[in-house]
Design an enzyme around this catalytic site. Structure first.
Site, short mmCIF file in Angstrom:
data_model
loop_
_atom_site.label_atom_id
_atom_site.label_comp_id
_atom_site.label_asym_id
_atom_site.label_seq_id
_atom_site.Cartn_x
_atom_site.Cartn_y
_atom_site.Cartn_z
N LYS A 88 83.87 5.08 -17.35
CA LYS A 88 85.06 5.64 -17.35
C LYS A 88 85.76 5.54 -16.16
CE LYS A 88 87.64 9.03 -17.25
NZ LYS A 88 89.06 9.06 -16.51
N GLU A 118 78.32 13.64 -7.18
CA GLU A 118 78.67 13.55 -5.83
C GLU A 118 79.94 14.15 -5.81
OE1 GLU A 118 80.65 13.20 -2.88
OE2 GLU A 118 80.93 11.05 -3.17
N CYS A 131 85.67 11.27 0.82
CA CYS A 131 84.78 12.47 0.67
C CYS A 131 84.02 12.81 1.95
CB CYS A 131 83.85 12.23 -0.49
SG CYS A 131 82.75 10.98 -0.48
N GLU A 153 89.38 21.18 -0.16
CA GLU A 153 89.25 19.83 0.25
C GLU A 153 90.88 19.47 -0.17
OE1 GLU A 153 86.71 15.97 -0.83
OE2 GLU A 153 87.18 17.14 -2.61
#
Length: 500
Positions: free
Chosen positions: A192, A268, A302, A403
């Protein structure tokens, strides 16, 4: 179904057939059962790229059924490891052969500079297939002998059907990072991809079809997460594992959804990476790398160095050099070879980043950027943002704790080594950090004290695919890369032989 013509130069735009990007299930491109589509927009221009088949739970059901059937038939899972490794090498070669088209598709989907797609993302996607072919070929089985009459063997077997949910910032590269180890270990896959970046996943399905990978071994279902194909995949009882890369809130949701069927999970998740510059660092190298770490891929990585800590004794020297380099970053049309920063991924994400910038204006001092670029006119409909730098923010500010995933860099001064360690660790995340000092003993001390999965000493973004990749705290669970990925996508079985 061919989406793009063959190209000999990355400067040639891909030519669409006008077809909707379809689902790929059981070796064929198919329409979604509900017949719904959604728009895929080029974030650099605001123009429609294509329509995308909107998969739902019923389409996931078909894909999982096809994957399970292919797994049980054994046309892939029961191939000798050597044969699967050869197929992986071939897939990597096919990706390289279509590098130009794949790179152009990646840039049109994401808004990132074409130079990064062409020279970074696509070759590294091919490398992932090549690497895991070599890594799997080196796997060995363990044998433990009790005496001459009893021996215990430890062997690896595939899980079955695995679900892979991949992000939009490095679409093909991070998809291949999961697909290659899952595939070489004999599993069947339902992918996906992120809804904002569907094109290269569809092109990869074309490559799988051309490579004659057995039907059902690799399936692609486009769509959305919550209440869509993503959630259906995580809840499906026949899916034995979920590997997810994305933001932390979604990871928590997936973990809850996967609990009922006791799936294996590997996450992750988010990061709030730190770059730490001490007074004894090689300052020119440290400053140049800190700017790259903050603004590469528009800060949408990231592993970005999204906080810069500078020892106070050299702050007056470092700060103007940082601002000088930030001002020199070419921002603009991702198709131009000189561009080093393209557009943000979407209007939604642009608005999120701007909310953080407005908060920063209230809580600290804006030193650079913070403004949407609308000139020349060609940029007006894209989501281009100047690289942005703040100072005088509290370390507890949302800009230093959360973040942002955009081109926003807060700079924070520190005095002592102990204070630097505290500041780096004082965040919910623990994915990566980069430390700059010529004191080997200091580097060694910080490598033990910083709570992060990846630590760079006098470098950033250096990677060896054999090493474990992942984070601590809210940055995830489990590790990818090398044998760690191969172990995740397999089950260990112990067989005991007792002889008469």
């Amino acid at each position: 179904m061919t989406l793009f013509v063959s190209q000999s130069s990355a400067s040639v735009s891909p030519v669409s057939t006008g077809e909707t990007l379809k689902l790929y299930i059981d070796g064929a491109f198919v329409d979604p059962l509900a017949g719904e589509t959604f728009a895929n927009i080029n974030p650099a221009t605001g123009a429609l790229l294509n329509q995308v088949a909107r998969g739902e739970s019923a389409d996931i059901e078909l894909a999982v059924h096809a994957a399970k059937r292919s797994f049980e038939a054994g046309s892939w899972a029961k191939l000798p490891m050597k044969a699967r490794c050869q197929k992986l090498r071939d897939l990597g070669d096919r990706i390289l052969a279509r590098r130009d088209a794949l790179a152009m598709a990646e840039t049109l989907d994401t808004g990132k500079p074409l130079s990064e797609s062409l020279n970074g993302d696509i070759p590294r996607a091919a490398q992932n297939f090549h690497f895991f072919a070599e890594a799997a070929a080196q796997l060995s089985e363990e044998c433990f002998t009790v005496d001459r009459m009893e021996r215990h063997f430890s062997v690896r077997e595939p899980l079955g059907v695995v679900g892979l949910i991949t992000p939009w910032n490095l679409p093909l590269y991070l998809a291949s990072w999961k697909i290659a180890p899952a595939l070489v270990m004999g599993n069947s896959i339902v992918l996906k991809p992120a809804e904002w970046t569907p094109t290269t996943a569809t092109l990869l399905a074309e490559i799988f079809q051309e490579a004659e990978i057995p039907p059902g071994v690799f399936n692609v279902v486009h769509g959305f997460g919550t209440a869509g194909s993503g959630e259906a995949l995580t809840r499906h009882p026949e899916v034995k594992a979920i590997s997810f890369t994305g933001e932390t809130v979604t990871g928590k949701t997936i973990m809850k959804a996967a609990a009922d069927s006791l799936k294996k999970i590997s996450f992750e998740l988010g990061g709030k990476g730190a770059t730490v510059i001490f007074e004894d660092a090689d300052l020119p190298n440290a400053i140049e790398t800190a700017v790259k770490a903050a603004f590469r891929n528009q800060g949408q990585i990231c592993l970005a160095g999204s906080r810069l800590f500078v020892q106070r004794s050299v702050l007056a020297e470092v700060l103007p050099q940082v601002l000088k380099q930030v001002a020199s970053i070419p921002v603009g049309d991702p198709l131009q070879p000189e561009t080093r920063m393209g557009s943000l991924i979407s209007a939604e994400h642009y608005e999120k980043v701007m909310r953080y910038i407005e908060l920063g204006r209230q809580e600290g001092q804006l030193l650079a950027g913070g403004t949407r670029l609308t000139q020349p006119d060609a940029l007006a409909k894209g989501y281009f943002l100047e690289p942005t730098v703040f100072i005088n923010l509290s370390p507890q500010s949302a800009l230093c704790q959360e973040e942002i995933f955009g081109p926003v860099l807060p700079i924070i001064a520190f005095d002592t080594e102990e204070e630097a360690i505290h500041l780096v660790n004082d965040t919910p995340y623990g994915l990566s950090a980069s430390v700059w000092s010529q004191d080997v003993n200091r580097c060694h001390r910080l490598s033990q004290e910083i709570r992060a999965g990846i630590l760079w000493m006098n470098c950033w973004f250096a990677r060896d695919l054999r090493t474990p990749f992942g984070g601590m705290k809210a940055s995830g669970m489990g590790r990818e890369g090398g044998r760690y990925a191969l172990e995740f996508f397999s089950e260990f079985k112990t067989v005991c032989y007792r002889y008469q």
